[in-house]
Scaffold this motif. Structure first.
Motif, PDB file in Angstrom:
ATOM      1  N   GLY A  77      15.707  46.795   8.762  1.00 28.51           N
ATOM      2  CA  GLY A  77      16.046  45.374   9.786  1.00 28.51           C
ATOM      3  C   GLY A  77      15.834  46.100  11.503  1.00 28.51           C
ATOM      4  N   VAL A  78      15.261  47.016  11.757  1.00 30.11           N
ATOM      5  CA  VAL A  78      15.120  47.576  12.862  1.00 30.11           C
ATOM      6  C   VAL A  78      13.737  47.661  13.921  1.00 30.11           C
ATOM      7  CG1 VAL A  78      17.120  48.081  12.983  1.00 30.11           C
ATOM      8  CG2 VAL A  78      15.504  49.922  12.733  1.00 30.11           C
ATOM      9  N   THR A  79      13.190  47.441  14.669  1.00 31.44           N
ATOM     10  CA  THR A  79      12.139  47.668  15.256  1.00 31.44           C
ATOM     11  C   THR A  79      12.035  49.053  15.215  1.00 31.44           C
ATOM     12  OG1 THR A  79      13.843  48.876  16.796  1.00 31.44           O
ATOM     13  CG2 THR A  79      12.633  46.413  17.755  1.00 31.44           C
ATOM     14  N   PRO A  80      10.307  49.581  14.956  1.00 28.30           N
ATOM     15  CA  PRO A  80       9.900  50.675  14.559  1.00 28.30           C
ATOM     16  C   PRO A  80      10.141  51.764  15.643  1.00 28.30           C
ATOM     17  CG  PRO A  80       8.320  49.278  15.321  1.00 28.30           C
ATOM     18  CD  PRO A  80       9.090  48.758  15.092  1.00 28.30           C
ATOM     19  N   GLU A  81      10.428  51.638  16.596  1.00 26.02           N
ATOM     20  CA  GLU A  81      10.842  52.700  18.030  1.00 26.02           C
ATOM     21  C   GLU A  81      11.956  53.922  17.503  1.00 26.02           C
ATOM     22  OE1 GLU A  81      10.637  48.457  20.480  1.00 26.02           O
ATOM     23  OE2 GLU A  81       9.801  49.777  18.985  1.00 26.02           O
ATOM     24  N   THR A 258      -5.234  36.628   9.098  1.00 24.21           N
ATOM     25  CA  THR A 258      -4.279  36.326   7.904  1.00 24.21           C
ATOM     26  C   THR A 258      -2.756  37.675   8.080  1.00 24.21           C
ATOM     27  OG1 THR A 258      -5.803  36.623   6.185  1.00 24.21           O
ATOM     28  CG2 THR A 258      -5.109  34.447   7.195  1.00 24.21           C
ATOM     29  N   VAL A 259      -3.619  39.071   8.103  1.00 25.75           N
ATOM     30  CA  VAL A 259      -3.459  39.872   7.730  1.00 25.75           C
ATOM     31  C   VAL A 259      -2.725  40.381   8.962  1.00 25.75           C
ATOM     32  CG1 VAL A 259      -3.270  42.298   7.222  1.00 25.75           C
ATOM     33  CG2 VAL A 259      -5.585  40.749   6.683  1.00 25.75           C
ATOM     34  N   GLU A 260      -0.986  39.837   8.317  1.00 24.98           N
ATOM     35  CA  GLU A 260       0.419  40.379   9.784  1.00 24.98           C
ATOM     36  C   GLU A 260      -0.050  41.621  10.422  1.00 24.98           C
ATOM     37  OE1 GLU A 260       5.045  39.365  11.206  1.00 24.98           O
ATOM     38  OE2 GLU A 260       3.912  39.068   8.161  1.00 24.98           O
ATOM     39  N   THR A 261       0.725  42.209  11.414  1.00 26.82           N
ATOM     40  CA  THR A 261       0.734  43.643  12.218  1.00 26.82           C
ATOM     41  C   THR A 261       2.280  43.238  12.631  1.00 26.82           C
ATOM     42  OG1 THR A 261      -0.029  42.554  14.111  1.00 26.82           O
ATOM     43  CG2 THR A 261      -1.759  43.479  12.553  1.00 26.82           C
ATOM     44  N   ILE A 262       2.296  45.396  12.910  1.00 26.73           N
ATOM     45  CA  ILE A 262       3.633  45.081  13.354  1.00 26.73           C
ATOM     46  C   ILE A 262       3.589  44.175  14.725  1.00 26.73           C
ATOM     47  CG2 ILE A 262       5.291  47.136  15.026  1.00 26.73           C
ATOM     48  CD1 ILE A 262       4.092  49.339  12.299  1.00 26.73           C
ATOM     49  N   GLY A 263       2.610  44.317  16.227  1.00 25.84           N
ATOM     50  CA  GLY A 263       3.058  43.302  16.860  1.00 25.84           C
ATOM     51  C   GLY A 263       2.792  42.189  16.265  1.00 25.84           C
ATOM     52  N   PRO A 379       2.459  53.047  22.341  1.00 27.91           N
ATOM     53  CA  PRO A 379       1.492  51.328  21.975  1.00 27.91           C
ATOM     54  C   PRO A 379       0.417  51.338  20.650  1.00 27.91           C
ATOM     55  CG  PRO A 379       1.960  52.308  23.824  1.00 27.91           C
ATOM     56  CD  PRO A 379       2.093  53.446  22.606  1.00 27.91           C
ATOM     57  N   LEU A 380      -0.711  52.374  20.252  1.00 28.40           N
ATOM     58  CA  LEU A 380      -0.957  51.575  19.475  1.00 28.40           C
ATOM     59  C   LEU A 380      -0.560  51.043  17.541  1.00 28.40           C
ATOM     60  CD1 LEU A 380      -3.607  55.133  19.891  1.00 28.40           C
ATOM     61  CD2 LEU A 380      -3.501  52.397  20.541  1.00 28.40           C
ATOM     62  N   ALA A 381       0.803  51.692  17.619  1.00 25.37           N
ATOM     63  CA  ALA A 381       1.184  51.198  16.589  1.00 25.37           C
ATOM     64  C   ALA A 381       0.899  49.560  16.431  1.00 25.37           C
ATOM     65  CB  ALA A 381       2.840  51.146  16.461  1.00 25.37           C
ATOM     66  N   GLN A 382       1.166  48.397  17.255  1.00 24.81           N
ATOM     67  CA  GLN A 382       1.012  47.420  17.475  1.00 24.81           C
ATOM     68  C   GLN A 382       0.718  47.085  16.375  1.00 24.81           C
ATOM     69  OE1 GLN A 382       0.139  45.074  20.839  1.00 24.81           O
ATOM     70  NE2 GLN A 382      -0.571  47.054  21.947  1.00 24.81           N
ATOM     71  N   TYR A 383      -0.782  47.785  16.156  1.00 15.82           N
ATOM     72  CA  TYR A 383      -1.689  47.797  15.067  1.00 15.82           C
ATOM     73  C   TYR A 383      -2.099  47.166  13.531  1.00 15.82           C
ATOM     74  CZ  TYR A 383      -4.067  47.065  19.973  1.00 15.82           C
ATOM     75  OH  TYR A 383      -3.989  46.924  21.278  1.00 15.82           O
TER      76      TYR A 383
END
Length: 594
Positions: A77-81, A258-263, A379-383
């Motif tokens: 339930g927190v952000t990836p970083e 339609t595929v949701e990403t982290i970003g 920043p690449l983790a958003q994809y």
């Protein structure tokens, strides 16, 4: 100068470590604190070859930890970083100050459900305070030398809540794994599955394909690359790279979005947060005591279990109390920088060992690798697709489930099966805090019942079997083993504590014949007696005196006799009626009869 003689610089740093270690060893004995970090002992025999091996292991473990830290952070339930920051801070502290050579610290799947529940109820600031409190508890566990005690928590409880956590983690990933369209996901386990069934017609085939293919890649990757250099790369990382590229291709070439990403769900940042101390009030602290204790106990169990497994592989022995102190320090530091609870991670620790890591330096390098990735590649983790991360956690939940251990315990005595199922069901249906508390209560009650069953009281009315009295046989005192008329001999076999205290009354009420004049209680096989046992003996003595019956104790060992003396029982009974052997007790009985 550094380029001209690199080895000199390396060994000068090692000498600095030696000086600090010698200073530490000089002053450590002045206190009773058991704190001996393995880093300060391994550095004495550290060399360049071991450093190169640790360097390779640390890099590989850092790569393995990256997708897990991101997945654990999001699932909690927190952000990836925040997951990566936890792995960096806790990984560094556990390696520097820990009691195991190869332990790797960081966020783990076991904490996901606890963290998520605390955030839902108290917010992220409440989680920060609970983690800080858990860190204090862990340090107290280590200072009080409770490291060895925690390892004796019953195995069915550990398997029960671990399997329950695994099922709960799997349940939380269904929405992202299949791309279901849901406004909110219920927190209750049963309601969650009802909502999933209702929302199943909204499944997104592209997200489901990404999630299922991710699970397949992670599962089959080690089988096809086991004997190659690629086998050192984790399947979870390969799945993330392949699925991220595939989703980018689908989006830009075919317009499938339609595929949701982290970003799409989080704003990614690679800025290191500053230390922040939360506002503490007494009301907040009181409300978070229970979840904080749960975090501390779970962290202690998992870290010591991981260290014990590692000891068996590398042939070493960890310092459990030092490890607990280090885990407490990690959980004090991690939330100050925006992290979440952490503990020793078995999978990453075993990865470290399998790749040659044999000193805490590998764990330090793993933290440095994660820091570099965070600063330059975050920043690449958003994809990364959310369905892919869900697939990673599905594999994590399967590995956590321990279904083979679960099935093997089902063949054990019913008491173990009861504890297993109670802990498992409470973990799944309610929460881990209740499961651990009730599971421990059930285990304690069943243990007390077993202990009570090991103690029996029997009556000897005619004569004592000479085969059981080797010392009397060798001394030629067999004539003293005949029990005179008017004397009853009771033999206690086992510890005389609260679980066995009422057996005298049950046996005496079942005899139903004429009362004797002397009751001899043989205690040669009683290793200890507690306050309830003393209370029952006192009542028996008073009741017997009221009936004109004299009680004589026989074969009381020095430890039990000391307890009786401190309680004043010998004054009540009379020291002449506490005999060291049955022959003396029978002689005392004859004297009383005369």
């Amino acid at each position: 100068m550094i380029n001209r003689n690199k080895s000199t610089a390396f060994y000068s740093k090692r000498d600095d470590f030696k000086c600090f270690f010698n200073f530490f060893c000089t002053f450590a004995p002045m206190t009773t604190l058991s704190f001996r970090p393995k880093l300060f002992t391994t550095v004495k025999h550290y060399d360049r070859q071991q450093f190169m091996t640790d360097l390779l292991a640390g890099i590989i473990v850092g790569i393995v930890a990256l997708p897990l830290a991101i997945a654990f952070g999001i699932a909690s339930g927190v952000t990836p970083e925040k997951g990566i920051i936890t792995a960096i801070v806790s990984g560094l502290i556990v390696s520097v100050f820990g009691g195991s050579k190869v332990q790797i610290g960081g966020p783990t799947g076991a904490f996901i459900i606890i963290i998520y529940g605390i955030i839902q109820q108290y917010g992220f600031e409440g989680l920060t305070i609970a983690t800080l409190m858990a860190g204090v508890f862990l340090i107290m566990f280590g200072i009080l030398h409770l490291g060895t005690i925690i390892k004796y928590i019953p195995y069915p409880i550990v398997v029960g809540f671990t399997s329950g956590i695994a099922l709960t983690i799997f349940t939380t990933q269904i929405k992202d794994l299949f791309g279901l369209t849901m406004a909110t996901v219920p927190s209750d386990f049963i309601e969650k599955w009802i909502a999933y069934v209702s929302a199943f017609p909204t499944i997104d085939p592209w997200s489901a394909g990404v999630g299922i293919l991710s699970v397949v890649i992670i599962a089959v990757w080690p089988r096809f690359t086991q004997r190659t250099a690629l086998g050192k790369l984790p399947g979870s990382l390969i799945a993330i790279i392949v699925m991220t590229l595939a989703v980018l291709l689908l989006k830009h070439q075919w317009g499938i979005e339609t595929v949701e990403t982290i970003g799409d769900r989080f704003a990614i940042s690679n800025q290191l947060p500053g230390a922040q101390v939360p506002v503490l009030t007494w009301d907040i602290i009181k409300g978070l005591v229970s979840p904080a204790i749960t975090i501390a106990i779970l962290g202690a169990i998992e870290s010591l279990l991981s260290a014990t497994v590692a000891d068996g592989v590398i042939g070493d022995r960890h310092d459990s109390n030092t490890e607990l102190i280090a885990q407490g320090m990690a959980n004090l530091a991690s939330p100050l920088f925006g992290g979440i609870p952490a503990t020793g991670a078995i999978a990453r620790t075993m990865t470290n060992i399998n790749n040659g890591g044999r000193s805490p330096m590998a764990g330090i390098i793993h933290a440095a690798v994660l820091l570099l990735i965070f600063l330059f590649l975050m920043p690449l983790a958003q994809y990364i697709p959310m369905a892919c991360l869900a697939g990673v956690l599905v594999i994590v939940s399967y590995n956590m489930s321990g279904w083979r251990s679960f099935l093997s315990i089902m063949k054990n005595p019913k008491s173990d099966v009861i504890v297993l199922w109670v802990t498992f069901l409470l973990t799944v249906i309610f929460d881990l805090t209740i499961a651990i508390e009730v599971g421990l209560i059930c285990a304690c009650l069943l243990f007390m019942r077993r202990m009570a069953e090991t103690t029996d009281v029997r009556v000897i009315s005619d004569e004592i079997n000479p085969d059981e009295e080797e010392s009397d046989f060798l001394m030629g005192n067999l004539e003293h083993l005949t029990i005179p008329e008017g004397v009853e001999v009771y033999e206690i076999n086992g510890p005389y504590f609260f679980g066995a205290g009422n057996k005298f009354e049950e046996i005496m009420s079942s005899l139903g014949h004429q009362r004797p004049k002397v009751r001899i209680i043989r205690m040669r096989k009683v290793p200890f007696v507690d306050s309830t046992g003393i209370h029952n003996l006192t009542n028996l003595c008073l009741m017997s005196q009221g009936e004109g019956i004299q009680v004589v104790l026989s074969g009381v060992n020095p430890r039990v006799q000391q307890v009786l003396h401190k309680s004043g029982f010998d004054t009540l009974l009379g020291e002449e009626n506490i005999c060291s052997h049955i022959t003396l007790a029978l002689a005392r009985a004859k004297k009383i009869l005369a």
